[in-house]
Design an enzyme around this catalytic site. Structure first.
Site, short mmCIF file in Angstrom:
data_model
loop_
_atom_site.label_atom_id
_atom_site.label_comp_id
_atom_site.label_asym_id
_atom_site.label_seq_id
_atom_site.Cartn_x
_atom_site.Cartn_y
_atom_site.Cartn_z
N LYS A 1 -19.99 118.72 1.26
CA LYS A 1 -20.09 118.15 -0.07
C LYS A 1 -21.75 117.90 -0.31
O LYS A 1 -22.28 117.60 0.66
CB LYS A 1 -19.19 116.89 -0.09
CG LYS A 1 -19.25 116.25 -1.23
CD LYS A 1 -18.38 114.73 -1.21
CE LYS A 1 -18.31 113.95 -2.34
NZ LYS A 1 -17.34 112.88 -2.27
N SER B 1 -13.80 112.52 -5.79
CA SER B 1 -15.08 113.06 -6.10
C SER B 1 -15.34 114.34 -5.27
O SER B 1 -16.24 115.19 -5.83
CB SER B 1 -16.39 112.15 -6.14
OG SER B 1 -16.48 111.79 -4.74
N SER C 1 -11.75 109.82 -2.60
CA SER C 1 -12.65 111.01 -2.80
C SER C 1 -12.47 112.15 -2.07
O SER C 1 -12.73 113.24 -2.46
CB SER C 1 -14.11 110.77 -2.89
OG SER C 1 -14.67 110.06 -4.13
#
Lengths: 504, 485
Positions: A81, A156, A180
């Site tokens: 990420k 996210s 997330s």
């Protein structure tokens, strides 16, 4: 061959690489071919680093060839990420603000992964600074759901979930502040795990809300998630809030059944927001758990209705402070407006106004408000009190239950763009995931069933702080029970080739 | 009729601690250095970095708390103070607002020490808290460019907040000196105003004498010397008085002192007071302050100055005034004790320290902790003089060598042949030679001019290279002159 390769789990892949049944370069060929094919339509990555990945792969292969064992994740292509610092690779956090930012150091988890032999193939798309539930607030554009390109991937950690689901990576790291990791895992039909607060070092994770942020594994199955967690978890002297794992989680202890295990479903999570399909799948999951011997019942947890308000108050407050360092002064975006070059405050304001997106600015402003004089007690302190009450409610619950069961989201992945129409609705959809962050619990998102269009439902298993081991054991059993429905394999590449059937 | 006003002052004193490393990372705290060489991702505010608390700072803070009779908190909790300024790389400062480490302490100051009636006054300390320092900005002459040096960013600070118990410049000076003495005794900071390792902000208000309520206060910043502090207090008291007498109102504001111009100007007023949006620091979990830690620190506290003063007066029988000067610095007091213990002559040691040593320190700009000579050598020098083996002129010269190079006085005196000439026969020859060379003076003496003897003593001493005992020379001269007569 490529397809067969891609259908392997990370654990299987690394084992075969270490047994020299598979060469790393073939794995990378398959992965980058997939990226080549799918990335255009998905937008799972912000940075793809094929050159770096090939170099890492060659170095690992050389070590293997001279008889060394580079570690349990040897040769496994991973997506990271883009809010986790990898030295030398851009770390944008999905923001214009950090579009050009290249960190000078590796996050603690990256150090651990390097030592375990993982290969970093790129940095994944995400809601800007982790602020979004659907993966649509990135400066680099929305990330799409590989199962249905008209649907969101969930946020996210959108790109990390999409990359694993699409076969662009075998494993991924996400971060979970309010869901997330779990939400995108649920929407993309993979496993997402949010470890207990403190299990994994946050050093090198660009902070959103410090008291709730946790880095978590995203994987094709529970075993891979456990393997990845085992590698990244651990106390870190450079993160004063880190504690490490209470018990080793990998390899997962095989249980034959779940007799003696008590599982509670908070009744507050079965209210109006839940879709019929989700409710039905949750009931099926409960039935599957019962079939395995567990006692499953609903109970009154309490404070379910306050979690979202408390969460957004605390998260926004902390983000308003954590994101203050992005001022265009030392690194990151600085306004090009010549009028701002001679006025410090104008420069600050304009750089931040132009560098941050709408959702980030909304949260910074809300956060500044709840911390300001005269409102701090009424909002921030009160939210901390609610957080404590929620923690106490869970403590009571875990006196009766070994684990809790619930949905990850009210329904399957929604269509792209819908969240922009109703912001509050997006916040409210986090009601099942934020409690684990408020209370510091561990929680896992497991694909369980799908709707008529093949979109997966995610169910959530929650364990008390430090109870990763038991949670993963139960999840592995439930996962096996869910398999006959067969949506999972479709989620990360079509079946085929000579290795078919050996995975999972 | 004009009112009589009194000045009410509270101080916020920042002290940079002399820990090896910064408060939240492993960088060096050394002063100066090439810009941005003592920085790391943490103290330059890079994304993803986390603070880790340096517990040496806690020990220092607790020591100061104990030395100032404060209550020590049971847990260390930090708060974030949010404000945007380019010298602050995170745009927030980690500090302590809600739970300072020390509270409700006091120090005692003495004023009017030179007068007949010195006063002891207790100044209450509201709290002492730990925080991180910011970097330093350098503004280019052209006014277009500013550069920032983060070497100082993250250096540990203690902020000592007094109650408004100070009545004027003299008390403020006494308070700061007392704080400095305490802190230097503890060895936790060098407290240099010029280098900025001690900084004081003055909160000042005035009120008509007899009025209970405090007036509106201003906060004065940029005070880099005791002189600046004194000037600023005087000027601000006058400024506020003129406003009140003119029927105006003092505005609550922060002002910046300009020592060169001898005046202050407004930095920001109450209307644009910053809202610091304090909240508990989430990156640092609470640290428990154990009873054992406090007891250990209590045990390792040095003897502080008030106790030392009392003991020196009693043990060495020295005048209070001398003891006050001997004990200003812990190293200086230690030097005294060590030397006095070795030569058993505290008065002489005290004299050497309070006259020649202080003079040389002043002349050469040497601080007490940088003195190079050993107490054993000072004791040897005292022994040489009390045994009458060198005269006072020679002793002063030897001391200067001692001060500079820490020579062994006994060996030095011997090798340079500086001992008093006590050989009567040899000296008598020298005296006779002087008498034969100075017939005029001899005649003067014999004509009754007693003053001539002084000249002859001087001449003899000169011939002896200053090493003779002048009393012996005088005695021999008188004897010889009487023989000649």
């Amino acid at each position: 061959m490529a397809k067969a390769l891609l259908s392997l789990s990370a654990a299987q892949l690394s084992e075969r690489i270490r047994n020299k049944e598979i060469r790393i370069t073939d794995v990378l060929d398959a992965v980058f071919e997939t990226i080549q094919k799918r990335e255009q339509e998905l937008g799972a990555f912000i940075t793809v680093d094929e050159k770096g990945a090939r170099e890492q792969g060659d170095a690992l292969q050389r070590r293997l060839d001279v008889g060394e064992d580079p570690g349990p994740l040897c040769g496994v292509p991973m997506a990271i990420k883009d809010n986790i610092c990898v030295k030398g690779l851009p770390t944008t956090c999905g923001s214009r603000m950090l579009k050009e930012f290249v960190p000078t150091y590796d996050a603690e988890v990256i150090k651990r992964l390097r030592e375990a032999g993982a290969i970093f193939i790129g940095k994944t798309n995400m809601d800007e600074f982790g602020m979004g539930s659907y993966g649509e607030t990135s400066f680099f554009g929305a990330c799409k759901n590989p199962l249905d390109l008209t649907k969101v991937a969930g946020g996210s950690s959108a790109g990390s979930a999409a990359a694993v689901a699409a076969g662009e990576a075998f494993l991924a790291l996400g971060s979970d502040t309010g869901g997330s990791v779990r939400t995108p895992a649920a929407f993309c039909g993979i496993v997402g795990f949010k470890p207990s607060y403190g299990a994994v070092s946050r050093r090198g994770l660009v902070a959103y809300a410090s008291s709730m942020d946790q880095i978590g594994p995203m994987a094709k199955n529970v075993e891979d998630a456990a393997l990845l967690l085992q590698v990244i978890a651990g106390e870190d002297p450079m993160d004063a809030t880190s504690r490490g794992l209470k018990e080793s989680v990998w390899p997962i202890q095989n249980r034959c059944d779940l007799s003696g295990i008590r599982i509670g479903i908070p009744s507050g999570w079965l209210q109006d927001q839940l879709s019929g399909g989700m409710r039905q799948n949750l009931e099926q999951a409960a039935a599957a758990l019962r079939d395995l011997g567990a006692a499953v019942e609903t109970f009154d947890l309490g404070y379910e209705d306050l979690a979202v308000a408390a969460y957004y108050t605390i998260a926004d407050a902390q983000c308003s402070s954590n994101l203050a360092r992005f001022d265009g002064m030392k690194y990151g975006y600085r306004t090009q407006d010549p009028a701002a070059s001679s006025d410090l405050h104008r420069m600050l304001k304009q750089s931040r106004s132009e560098g941050f997106g709408r959702e980030v600015k909304r949260r910074i402003m809300l956060g500044g408000f709840v911390l300001s004089e005269g409102y701090y007690e009424a909002y921030y302190l009160r939210a901390l009190k609610v957080c404590r009450l929620i923690r106490e409610a869970f403590t009571r619950a875990f006196e009766h239950y070994d684990l809790l069961l619930g949905p990850v989201s009210g329904d399957v992945a929604p269509p792209l763009g819908a969240s922009f129409l109703d912001n509050l609705k997006m916040y409210e959809s986090d009601c099942y995931t934020v409690p684990a962050n408020l209370a510091g619990l561990c929680a896992l998102s497991l694909p369980f069933g799908a709707n008529e269009n093949g979109l997966p439902y995610g169910i959530q298993l929650l364990g008390d702080t430090g109870c990763e081991k038991g949670l993963l054991e139960v999840a592995a059993l439930l996962e096996a029970a869910a398999l006959p429905d067969g949506y999972q394999q479709a989620a990360y590449g079509e079946k085929g080739g000579d290795l078919n059937g050996e995975c999972l | 009729m004009a009112n009589v006003y009194e000045t009410v002052i509270g101080l916020e004193v920042h002290v940079e601690l002399s820990t090896k490393t910064k408060i939240f990372c492993g960088c060096s705290t050394a002063f100066g250095g090439k810009p941005n060489t003592r920085v790391c991702p943490v103290c330059s505010g890079m994304p993803g970095t986390l603070p880790v608390f340096n517990e040496a700072v806690l020990d220092h803070a607790i020591s100061l708390g104990l030395a100032t009779h404060s209550e020590i908190a049971k847990e260390v909790l930090f708060d974030r103070k949010n404000y945007f300024y380019p010298d602050n790389p995170q745009n927030y400062q980690i500090s302590q607002l809600y739970h300072p480490i020390c509270q409700n302490g006091y120090v005692e100051i003495r004023t009017g020490e030179e007068t007949q009636a010195p006063l002891v006054k207790r100044i209450r300390i509201h709290d002492i808290h730990m925080e991180e320092d910011a970097g330093k900005l350098f503004h280019d002459e052209d006014g277009r460019t500013s550069l920032v040096d983060f070497n100082r960013s993250g250096v540990p600070l203690l902020e000592i907040v007094s109650e408004p118990d100070l009545a004027g410049a003299e008390e403020v000076k006494a308070y700061l000196e007392e704080l400095r003495t305490i802190i230097r005794y503890l060895g936790i900071s060098d407290c240099k105003l010029q280098e900025g390792s001690m900084r004081a902000d003055v909160n000042l208000s005035i009120r008509p004498l007899g009025q209970k309520e405090l007036g509106t206060r201003t906060e004065m910043k940029n005070l880099n010397s005791f002189r600046a502090i004194t000037h600023a207090i005087e000027a601000e008291s006058v400024r506020q008085k003129e406003i009140l007498e003119g029927g105006g109102e003092v505005i609550m504001e922060t002002r910046r002192w300009d020592e060169e111009k001898g005046t202050s100007f407004s930095m920001r007023s109450k209307e644009d007071t910053r809202d610091y949006r304090y909240f508990p620091e989430p990156d640092l979990p609470p640290v428990t302050v154990s009873k054992e830690r406090i007891e250990r620190l209590e045990r390792s506290l040095p003897e502080m100055r008030p106790e030392k003063i009392e003991r020196f007066v009693k043990e060495y029988g020295l005048p209070v005034k001398d003891v006050l000067n001997l004990t200003k610095e812990r190293e200086f007091a230690q030097l005294f004790e060590d030397a006095a213990g070795l030569c058993k002559n505290p008065k002489k040691v005290s004299n050497w320290l309070l006259t020649d040593t202080l003079r040389l320190m002043r002349e050469r700009g040497v601080d007490a902790d940088k003195l190079r000579f050993s107490p054993a050598h000072l004791a040897d020098l005292v022994n040489l003089t009390t045994a009458g083996r060198i005269n006072s002129t020679v002793a002063s010269a030897v001391f200067e060598k001692l001060f500079e190079e820490d020579i062994d006085p006994v060996a030095y005196v011997r090798s340079m042949g500086l001992e008093i000439v006590t050989d009567d026969k040899k000296l008598r020859e020298s005296v006779l030679k002087i008498l034969s060379e100075n017939k005029e003076a001899v005649a003067d003496y014999q004509a009754g001019k007693q003053k001539a003897i002084g000249f002859l003593v001087g001449q003899t001493m000169k011939a002896e290279g200053g090493k003779a005992d002048p009393n012996l020379v005088r005695k021999l001269l008188v004897e010889c002159l009487e023989e000649l007569a």
